[in-house]
Motif scaffolding. Structure first.
Motif, PDB file in Angstrom:
ATOM      1  N   TYR A 151       6.211   4.004 -13.299  1.00  0.00           N
ATOM      2  CA  TYR A 151       7.165   2.997 -13.746  1.00  0.00           C
ATOM      3  C   TYR A 151       8.597   3.345 -13.359  1.00  0.00           C
ATOM      4  CZ  TYR A 151       3.176   1.145 -16.270  1.00  0.00           C
ATOM      5  OH  TYR A 151       1.949   0.626 -16.579  1.00  0.00           O
ATOM      6  N   ARG A 152       8.920   4.629 -13.300  1.00  0.00           N
ATOM      7  CA  ARG A 152      10.244   5.013 -12.801  1.00  0.00           C
ATOM      8  C   ARG A 152      10.392   4.629 -11.336  1.00  0.00           C
ATOM      9  NH1 ARG A 152       9.079   9.664 -15.791  1.00  0.00           N
ATOM     10  NH2 ARG A 152       8.527  10.809 -13.877  1.00  0.00           N
ATOM     11  N   THR A 153       9.321   4.877 -10.572  1.00  0.00           N
ATOM     12  CA  THR A 153       9.355   4.516  -9.156  1.00  0.00           C
ATOM     13  C   THR A 153       9.448   3.008  -8.987  1.00  0.00           C
ATOM     14  OG1 THR A 153       8.043   6.469  -8.592  1.00  0.00           O
ATOM     15  CG2 THR A 153       8.117   4.698  -6.968  1.00  0.00           C
ATOM     16  N   LEU A 154       8.704   2.269  -9.798  1.00  0.00           N
ATOM     17  CA  LEU A 154       8.738   0.813  -9.729  1.00  0.00           C
ATOM     18  C   LEU A 154      10.148   0.290  -9.915  1.00  0.00           C
ATOM     19  CD1 LEU A 154       7.025  -1.834  -9.613  1.00  0.00           C
ATOM     20  CD2 LEU A 154       6.955  -1.730 -12.107  1.00  0.00           C
ATOM     21  N   GLU A 155      10.836   0.788 -10.935  1.00  0.00           N
ATOM     22  CA  GLU A 155      12.203   0.355 -11.194  1.00  0.00           C
ATOM     23  C   GLU A 155      13.144   0.777 -10.075  1.00  0.00           C
ATOM     24  OE1 GLU A 155      13.408  -1.252 -14.715  1.00  0.00           O
ATOM     25  OE2 GLU A 155      11.733  -1.993 -13.519  1.00  0.00           O
ATOM     26  N   ASP A 176       0.818  -1.205   0.000  1.00  0.00           N
ATOM     27  CA  ASP A 176       0.000   0.000   0.000  1.00  0.00           C
ATOM     28  C   ASP A 176       0.863   1.272   0.000  1.00  0.00           C
ATOM     29  OD1 ASP A 176      -2.711   1.184   0.329  1.00  0.00           O
ATOM     30  OD2 ASP A 176      -1.902   1.880   2.243  1.00  0.00           O
ATOM     31  N   THR A 177       0.378   2.323  -0.640  1.00  0.00           N
ATOM     32  CA  THR A 177       0.904   3.692  -0.565  1.00  0.00           C
ATOM     33  C   THR A 177       2.421   3.781  -0.753  1.00  0.00           C
ATOM     34  OG1 THR A 177       0.990   3.556   1.867  1.00  0.00           O
ATOM     35  CG2 THR A 177      -1.000   4.489   0.884  1.00  0.00           C
ATOM     36  N   VAL A 178       2.948   3.133  -1.781  1.00  0.00           N
ATOM     37  CA  VAL A 178       4.394   3.179  -2.030  1.00  0.00           C
ATOM     38  C   VAL A 178       4.845   4.600  -2.362  1.00  0.00           C
ATOM     39  CG1 VAL A 178       6.222   2.390  -3.594  1.00  0.00           C
ATOM     40  CG2 VAL A 178       4.570   0.754  -2.660  1.00  0.00           C
ATOM     41  N   LYS A 179       3.967   5.375  -3.025  1.00  0.00           N
ATOM     42  CA  LYS A 179       4.323   6.764  -3.333  1.00  0.00           C
ATOM     43  C   LYS A 179       4.696   7.531  -2.069  1.00  0.00           C
ATOM     44  CE  LYS A 179       2.300  11.175  -4.809  1.00  0.00           C
ATOM     45  NZ  LYS A 179       1.125  11.864  -5.395  1.00  0.00           N
ATOM     46  N   HIS A 180       4.110   7.172  -0.941  1.00  0.00           N
ATOM     47  CA  HIS A 180       4.279   7.927   0.296  1.00  0.00           C
ATOM     48  C   HIS A 180       5.424   7.393   1.155  1.00  0.00           C
ATOM     49  CE1 HIS A 180       0.596  10.202  -0.448  1.00  0.00           C
ATOM     50  NE2 HIS A 180       0.156   9.077  -0.973  1.00  0.00           N
TER      51      HIS A 180
END
Length: 618
Positions: free
Chosen positions: A347-351, A304-308
């Protein structure tokens, strides 16, 4: 066994057994996301068990069409139904376990379950995102042993289990000091602990009744089990950022340091990604979730909430979880990251963080829904899976196991206060099979939101209205109460189950390259289907190609009548005069019908797609 500390876990004994292996390819899977509190309470009757035998011993009958709206016939009834949607509905792990046959026969191969850990006592966090004890299952859902039994039974049914987990925050486990940072609102004193870059003074951990009366520090002897936060390692100073709630969701570092309203942000560490220093709290949470992998034999996490989270924190978590899973034989334990924002950012964050797939929210959902309803150009949806060069990938097939696709979910952030399931408008129910099939026959790992296969049509200005209880109760679907919706004769369920059986037999539908195809009405003038005059009523075709195998699929966005079109196919794979055969149609009488390949726009075939329907040719 009662666990108060991560340090009490005997990992040596815990991992001394064989574990269920990971799938070879996650793009082969079909996910089904369910909110555990809203799925099944195990009291239903007249449904089919795991072996397909009728269950007649429950108390809740199947929902009938005549029951739709039975909960809102008067204003007081409506108010009671609406209020029920904000509280615990009663779904359990045992209830879900009893419906695994229903999911298997639909074609589901992996279930994504909302968080199950123990929530803050007395709260209405039926959704599971406000944990108070990370080492226990919430008693509303059942027990830790019932979680383990569910996973074991699911594995026997050929279904893997992905658990929703939260690393970014805990529940509302402490209170800020209201005597500090008092402001005014319309001349009235008002305590508004909003992020402003400074830490707030904290009054104390909350006791079982919800008041912040406990010391804000180690309280092992006086807080167990319903006060403060657990495991005890999370009671250490510095566990929480304590900077108040997020107000600007796109302002950094506010969206990393701030609280999700009342949910309290955890300080995960500091530093750049490559030299990140994890906090003791992050190390504790990593160990917590390693424990649950081994205890329950889980197959993946939706994070959950990886952006944060700090990118370094997310990367540390992903690396530690992957290594642990590999050490016990789960070589492809999957981490699905919830990353809000545009495609490039996601996708940049995922990588950057090293997780396996991004949850395809916002653009994917909006464009898929808009395509099927004929209000968005198909190129907008298919374009999300192109331009791989722009994200540093050599082929668009990268997307096949790196994004989880869908069109409905449990909060629909993209719709603001106008939340509505796909089937909520007039045409949505008639186009439901087309939407499900488009999702499952295009690139990505398809995910079905629970109830979509039954045509759920919840809508309203709050999340609750798209979180209907499958088992009825006081907050049943279609504004009902007292009837369950595990109906395997529902037309949408039956059609989608037939298609998923075909998907299992055709590798190109799961792993192939993808091309939106040009169409023509006269066989001479070809072009991509597009919205004209505000609405596109058209055949929308695409191909999946794996090696020398082309599978042609198409939906019809016209819910009222069948549509016929010439459709371009691969000229290198088809000779003039060759044939393609209908392997699936929502009008099953068309299956087995052949069409001839002709030299039009390279190579083309003429196909007909039923009203609001879906076809597959090979």
């Amino acid at each position: 066994m009662t666990l108060r500390r991560v340090a009490d876990v005997d990992f040596v004994q815990l991992v001394d057994r064989d574990f269920h292996p990971s799938p070879a390819a996650w793009e082969d899977q079909v996910l089904y996301f369910l909110m555990l509190d809203r799925f099944s309470d195990g009291r239903e009757r007249d449904y089919l068990d795991d072996d397909g035998e009728p269950v007649t011993t429950g108390t809740t009958p199947p929902l009938r069409a005549a029951d739709h709206g039975n909960a809102i016939t008067t204003d007081p009834d409506r108010a009671r139904w609406e209020a029920a949607g904000a509280d615990w509905a009663g779904g359990t792990l045992a209830g879900l376990r009893s419906k695994l046959g229903y999911l298997r026969r639909l074609g589901v191969t992996a279930i994504w379950i909302s968080p199950v850990l123990r929530q803050v006592p007395g709260s209405d966090s039926y959704h599971g995102y406000g944990a108070q004890n990370f080492l226990d299952v919430d008693p509303h859902f059942g027990s830790a042993d019932e979680l383990r039994d569910l996973v074991s039974t699911a594995h026997q049914q050929g279904i893997r289990v992905i658990l929703d987990v939260v690393v970014n925050h805990a529940g509302d486990v402490f209170g800020y000091d209201p005597d500090r940072y008092l402001t005014e609102r319309d001349g009235v004193p008002f305590f508004d602990p909003r992020w402003d870059g400074r830490p707030y003074r904290i009054e104390g951990f909350r006791e079982a009744g919800g008041k912040p009366l406990l010391p804000f520090g180690p309280v092992d002897g006086i807080a167990w089990p319903d006060g403060a936060v657990w495991p005890a390692e999370l009671q250490r100073p510095g566990t929480f950022t304590g900077r108040g709630r997020i107000d600007n969701w796109d302002h950094h570092p506010e969206f990393v340091e701030g609280d999700f309203f009342g949910l309290k942000d955890i300080a995960l560490g500091a530093g750049p990604v490559e030299r990140y220093q994890p906090s003791p709290a992050l190390r504790t949470l990593v160990r917590v979730y390693q424990y649950w992998i081994a205890f329950a034999d889980l197959d993946g996490f939706r994070v959950d909430t990886v952006k944060h989270m700090d990118p370094g924190a997310a990367r540390y978590f992903a690396s530690a979880i992957h290594e642990f899973a590999q050490s016990i034989g789960k070589d492809n334990f999957y981490l699905i990251a919830e990353i809000t924002g545009d495609r490039g950012f996601a996708y940049r964050t995922l990588e950057q963080v090293g997780m396996d797939a991004a949850l395809g929210i916002a653009d994917v959902q909006d464009r898929l829904e808009g395509l099927v309803k004929g209000v968005r150009d198909p190129a907008e949806y298919f374009g999300l899976f192109r331009n791989a060069f722009e994200i540093g990938k050599d082929s668009a097939t990268w997307f096949r196991d790196r994004v989880v696709t869908g069109y409905d979910d449990h909060d629909q952030v993209r719709k603001g206060d106008r939340k509505a399931r796909f089937a909520a408008d007039g045409d949505g129910g008639r186009l439901a099979v087309a939407a499900l099939a488009l999702n499952a026959a295009t690139l990505g790992i398809p995910c079905v939101y629970y109830g979509s296969e039954q045509g759920f049509d919840g809508a309203g200005g709050n999340d609750r209205y798209i979180r209907e209880a499958m088992f009825g109760g006081d907050f049943g679907p279609f504004r009902s109460r007292g009837g369950h919706s595990f109906d395997e004769d529902h037309p949408t369920y039956r059609q989608f189950a037939r298609f998923l059986a075909l998907r299992r037999r055709l590798p190109a539908l799961r792993r192939g390259r993808q091309y939106l195809r040009e169409i023509s009405g006269d066989g001479r003038n070809f072009g991509l289907p597009h919205v004209l005059g505000g609405r596109m009523l058209s055949v929308v075709p695409w191909s999946r190609i794996l090696a020398d195998d082309e599978v042609l699929a198409a939906v019809n966005t016209d819910p009222d009548q069948p549509r016929t079109a010439w459709v371009t196919v691969d000229a290198d794979l088809h000779a003039d005069g060759g044939t393609m055969t209908c392997r699936f149609s929502t009008d099953s009488t068309e299956e087995g019908r052949t069409v001839e390949v002709e030299s039009r726009n390279g190579r083309s075939v003429e196909i007909t797609v039923p009203a609001g329907g879906f076809v597959v040719y090979t």
